[in-house]
Write a protein that holds these residues in place. Structure first.
Motif, PDB file in Angstrom:
ATOM      1  N   UNK A 115       8.892  -9.134  -3.931  1.00 28.17           N
ATOM      2  CA  UNK A 115       8.653 -10.492  -3.090  1.00 28.17           C
ATOM      3  C   UNK A 115       7.477 -10.334  -1.952  1.00 28.17           C
ATOM      4  N   UNK A 116       7.417  -8.980  -1.445  1.00 24.05           N
ATOM      5  CA  UNK A 116       6.463  -8.813  -0.337  1.00 24.05           C
ATOM      6  C   UNK A 116       4.875  -8.663  -1.157  1.00 24.05           C
ATOM      7  N   UNK A 117       4.900  -8.391  -2.298  1.00 23.65           N
ATOM      8  CA  UNK A 117       3.640  -8.322  -2.813  1.00 23.65           C
ATOM      9  C   UNK A 117       3.263  -9.695  -3.188  1.00 23.65           C
ATOM     10  N   UNK A 118       4.036 -10.461  -3.718  1.00 21.24           N
ATOM     11  CA  UNK A 118       3.844 -11.790  -4.012  1.00 21.24           C
ATOM     12  C   UNK A 118       3.421 -12.695  -2.901  1.00 21.24           C
ATOM     13  N   UNK A 119       4.133 -12.235  -1.693  1.00 22.07           N
ATOM     14  CA  UNK A 119       3.679 -12.797  -0.250  1.00 22.07           C
ATOM     15  C   UNK A 119       2.335 -12.686   0.179  1.00 22.07           C
ATOM     16  N   UNK A 120       1.898 -11.313  -0.139  1.00 23.08           N
ATOM     17  CA  UNK A 120       0.360 -10.953   0.400  1.00 23.08           C
ATOM     18  C   UNK A 120      -0.335 -11.352  -0.551  1.00 23.08           C
ATOM     19  N   UNK A 121      -0.087 -11.705  -1.721  1.00 21.99           N
ATOM     20  CA  UNK A 121      -1.081 -12.312  -2.688  1.00 21.99           C
ATOM     21  C   UNK A 121      -1.059 -13.571  -2.538  1.00 21.99           C
ATOM     22  N   UNK A 122      -0.159 -14.368  -1.975  1.00 21.39           N
ATOM     23  CA  UNK A 122      -0.334 -15.949  -1.574  1.00 21.39           C
ATOM     24  C   UNK A 122      -0.811 -16.089  -0.311  1.00 21.39           C
ATOM     25  N   UNK A 123      -0.439 -15.052   0.552  1.00 24.50           N
ATOM     26  CA  UNK A 123      -0.890 -15.624   1.850  1.00 24.50           C
ATOM     27  C   UNK A 123      -2.244 -14.795   2.558  1.00 24.50           C
ATOM     28  N   UNK A 124      -2.481 -13.726   1.613  1.00 21.21           N
ATOM     29  CA  UNK A 124      -3.821 -12.973   2.202  1.00 21.21           C
ATOM     30  C   UNK A 124      -3.547 -12.258   3.651  1.00 21.21           C
ATOM     31  N   UNK A 125      -4.788 -12.052   4.311  1.00 19.17           N
ATOM     32  CA  UNK A 125      -4.755 -11.145   5.137  1.00 19.17           C
ATOM     33  C   UNK A 125      -3.699 -11.280   6.698  1.00 19.17           C
ATOM     34  N   UNK A 126      -3.547 -12.602   6.864  1.00 14.88           N
ATOM     35  CA  UNK A 126      -2.252 -12.869   7.954  1.00 14.88           C
ATOM     36  C   UNK A 126      -1.043 -12.231   7.430  1.00 14.88           C
ATOM     37  N   UNK A 127      -0.475 -12.390   6.288  1.00 22.24           N
ATOM     38  CA  UNK A 127       0.744 -11.893   5.742  1.00 22.24           C
ATOM     39  C   UNK A 127       0.635 -10.306   5.667  1.00 22.24           C
ATOM     40  N   UNK A 128      -0.457  -9.782   5.025  1.00 17.43           N
ATOM     41  CA  UNK A 128      -0.642  -8.295   4.987  1.00 17.43           C
ATOM     42  C   UNK A 128      -0.532  -7.682   6.459  1.00 17.43           C
ATOM     43  N   UNK A 129      -1.323  -8.260   7.431  1.00 15.58           N
ATOM     44  CA  UNK A 129      -1.104  -7.800   8.724  1.00 15.58           C
ATOM     45  C   UNK A 129       0.255  -7.644   9.195  1.00 15.58           C
ATOM     46  N   UNK A 130       1.040  -8.727   8.987  1.00 18.71           N
ATOM     47  CA  UNK A 130       2.445  -8.935   9.483  1.00 18.71           C
ATOM     48  C   UNK A 130       3.234  -7.728   8.852  1.00 18.71           C
ATOM     49  N   UNK A 131       3.133  -7.442   7.597  1.00 20.95           N
ATOM     50  CA  UNK A 131       3.741  -6.528   6.897  1.00 20.95           C
ATOM     51  C   UNK A 131       3.275  -4.927   7.511  1.00 20.95           C
ATOM     52  N   UNK A 132       1.963  -4.854   7.585  1.00 26.32           N
ATOM     53  CA  UNK A 132       1.405  -3.723   8.193  1.00 26.32           C
ATOM     54  C   UNK A 132       2.193  -3.333   9.492  1.00 26.32           C
ATOM     55  N   UNK A 133       2.148  -4.496  10.372  1.00 31.10           N
ATOM     56  CA  UNK A 133       2.860  -4.166  11.531  1.00 31.10           C
ATOM     57  C   UNK A 133       4.381  -3.390  11.547  1.00 31.10           C
ATOM     58  N   UNK A 134       5.029  -3.884  10.254  1.00 33.42           N
ATOM     59  CA  UNK A 134       6.361  -3.361  10.335  1.00 33.42           C
ATOM     60  C   UNK A 134       6.441  -1.926   9.737  1.00 33.42           C
ATOM     61  N   UNK A 135       5.301  -1.407   8.729  1.00 31.45           N
ATOM     62  CA  UNK A 135       5.342  -0.335   8.366  1.00 31.45           C
ATOM     63  C   UNK A 135       4.835   0.649   9.549  1.00 31.45           C
ATOM     64  N   UNK A 136       4.063   0.227  10.543  1.00 35.53           N
ATOM     65  CA  UNK A 136       3.601   0.881  11.534  1.00 35.53           C
ATOM     66  C   UNK A 136       4.847   1.336  12.461  1.00 35.53           C
ATOM     67  N   UNK A 137       5.862   0.475  12.445  1.00 40.34           N
ATOM     68  CA  UNK A 137       7.012   0.821  13.238  1.00 40.34           C
ATOM     69  C   UNK A 137       8.239   1.064  12.335  1.00 40.34           C
ATOM     70  N   UNK A 138       8.174   1.458  11.087  1.00 40.17           N
ATOM     71  CA  UNK A 138       9.214   1.761  10.147  1.00 40.17           C
ATOM     72  C   UNK A 138      10.120   2.676  10.541  1.00 40.17           C
ATOM     73  N   UNK A 139       9.949   3.605  11.581  1.00 41.35           N
ATOM     74  CA  UNK A 139      11.032   4.740  11.905  1.00 41.35           C
ATOM     75  C   UNK A 139      11.967   3.822  12.777  1.00 41.35           C
ATOM     76  N   UNK A 140      11.561   2.628  13.329  1.00 43.79           N
ATOM     77  CA  UNK A 140      12.414   1.811  14.357  1.00 43.79           C
ATOM     78  C   UNK A 140      13.736   1.498  13.425  1.00 43.79           C
TER      79      UNK A 140
END
Ligand code: FE2
Ligand code: FE2
Length: 409
Positions: free
Chosen positions: A323-348
């Motif tokens: 689903x996340x791969x599909x969303x990034x493909x569909x939405x491009x950079x803003x979606x990718x950036x939102x997912x990147x922010x989650x992984x940056x704080x994954x330990x939370x």
């Protein structure tokens, strides 16, 4: 090879395959298969330079927090009362490879001592204390294992009631011979807690299905989401059956507290971020924890339950990554950036596990429960060996998929 290590390797392959990043992820898979440290290039296009300093960390490059107090000097280990769902507390961990992790890297190892809470920030430390490394940490509730039903950043679940309610799967009866009343009560409580989380996951997948439709997702994702909700019904019934078996009395869920409305994600970026947190991290950790529990369990009913749950949760994790791969493909950079922010704080989003001390260690494992340290270690390994490499590959690959899709259109 250790069974749980084999399971993590298989998970990494499955998730990368689900996210469509197998080819470019080959070096990461090779590193993991050889039992070494996984090395994945950084996701910021710098080739992985500037990563963190701990030798146990993977090579993925994450930003080092600014203004940190990595030496721990001036760090006073005092707590504060809860405010707005958050509270400050002192958390101590054993040294990693003989040294205390920096304040920034400590987020990978600290698991809150309060159940179902997660680390918001490591505020200062390390402070060496009695052979441990201690930190001031801000923590917040809402981080239970599995796929939570989150409302206003807080995980919501039903209450347990002492009535069967039509939720128990009667064929699963654990062997309780030789267990005293306190141990049975504690095991019943532990499995009831899991049952309520599985029950909440049904609601989470129902909302996820609606969100997929709202985002214009393809039919195969919507169908898989509905199937996953049915899996969670089975998981809840399995766990209530085990709880009931240990308690020797009926246990079921009360009405779920939806409070009249269900909010959906407003846009594709926030939907992808929520899926990354609740599915890519939550369900991946859940599958790996179930595999760890299964590796220790000896009770036949518990083993049967856990083997079904581990496989289903792996498939749910795959759905999240797809689903996340599909969303990034569909939405491009803003979606990718939102997912990147989650992984940056994954330990939370690594949940804490609190174990009732009434259950002796030998009984704990054989009845499918992990002690707090084993759970923490398993989740740290899952983050390092599976979640972070998969995210790093996904975030590298996805923009190319967008380019290819645009060119073909
Ligand atoms: Fe589940
Ligand atoms: Fe699940």
């Amino acid at each position: 090879m250790d069974l749980t290590l084999r399971f993590r390797h298989a998970m990494l392959r499955r998730l990368m395959n689900a996210a469509g990043v197998v080819a470019l992820a080959a070096p990461a898979l090779h590193g993991a298969a050889c039992g070494g440290v996984v090395v994945v290039e950084g996701d910021n296009g710098t080739g992985g330079a500037g990563g963190n300093a701990d030798s146990t960390s993977i090579g993925t490059s994450f930003p080092v927090g600014s203004g940190t107090n990595s030496s721990g000097s001036g760090c006073t280990l005092t707590g504060s009362a809860a405010s707005g769902g958050q509270a400050q507390a002192t958390e101590c961990i054993p040294p990693i490879n003989g040294t205390c992790p920096t304040q920034y890297n400590a987020t990978m190892y600290i698991v809150p001592s309060v159940a179902c809470s997660y680390v918001v920030s490591v505020d200062c430390g390390p402070v060496p204390q009695g052979g441990s490394c201690c930190y001031m940490v801000t923590e917040e509730g809402g981080g239970c294992p599995g796929r939570p039903f989150i409302v206003d950043d807080t995980a919501r679940s039903a209450e347990a009631v002492h009535a069967e309610c039509g939720w128990s799967l009667g064929v699963l009866a654990p062997d309780t011979r030789g267990l005293d009343a306190d141990v049975r009560r504690a095991l019943a409580a532990a499995w009831t807690g899991d049952a309520l989380l599985e029950h909440a996951s049904i609601a989470a997948f129902s909302r996820f299905s609606l969100e997929l439709m709202a985002m214009g997702a393809p039919a195969d994702l919507v169908a898989a989401a509905h199937q996953a909700a049915l899996d969670e019904v089975r998981h809840a019934r399995i766990c209530f059956a085990l709880a009931q078996g240990y308690a020797g009395a009926p246990i079921g869920p009360a009405a779920f507290p939806f409070a009249g409305s269900i909010a959906l994600s407003a846009d594709l970026a926030s939907f992808a971020a929520a899926t990354a947190r609740e599915g890519c991290i939550g369900e991946t950790l859940s599958a790996i924890i179930a595999a760890e529990q299964l590796a220790r369990a000896t009770d036949p009913a518990v083993r049967r339950a856990l083997s079904a749950i581990a496989e289903d949760e792996s498939r749910h994790a795959e759905l999240a990554w797809r689903t996340v791969a599909w969303a990034i493909e569909r939405g491009g950079e803003p979606v990718r950036a939102a997912v990147a922010a989650v992984i940056a704080g994954a330990a939370r989003y690594v949940p804490s596990v609190v174990v009732d001390t009434a259950i002796p260690p030998g009984i704990l494992g054989s009845h499918g429960r992990l002690d707090a340290a084993s759970a923490r270690d398993a989740m740290a390994r899952a983050l390092d060996e599976v979640v972070r490499p998969c995210f790093a590959s996904l975030l590298q690959v996805a923009p190319r998929a967008v380019v290819v899709a645009s060119a073909a259109a």
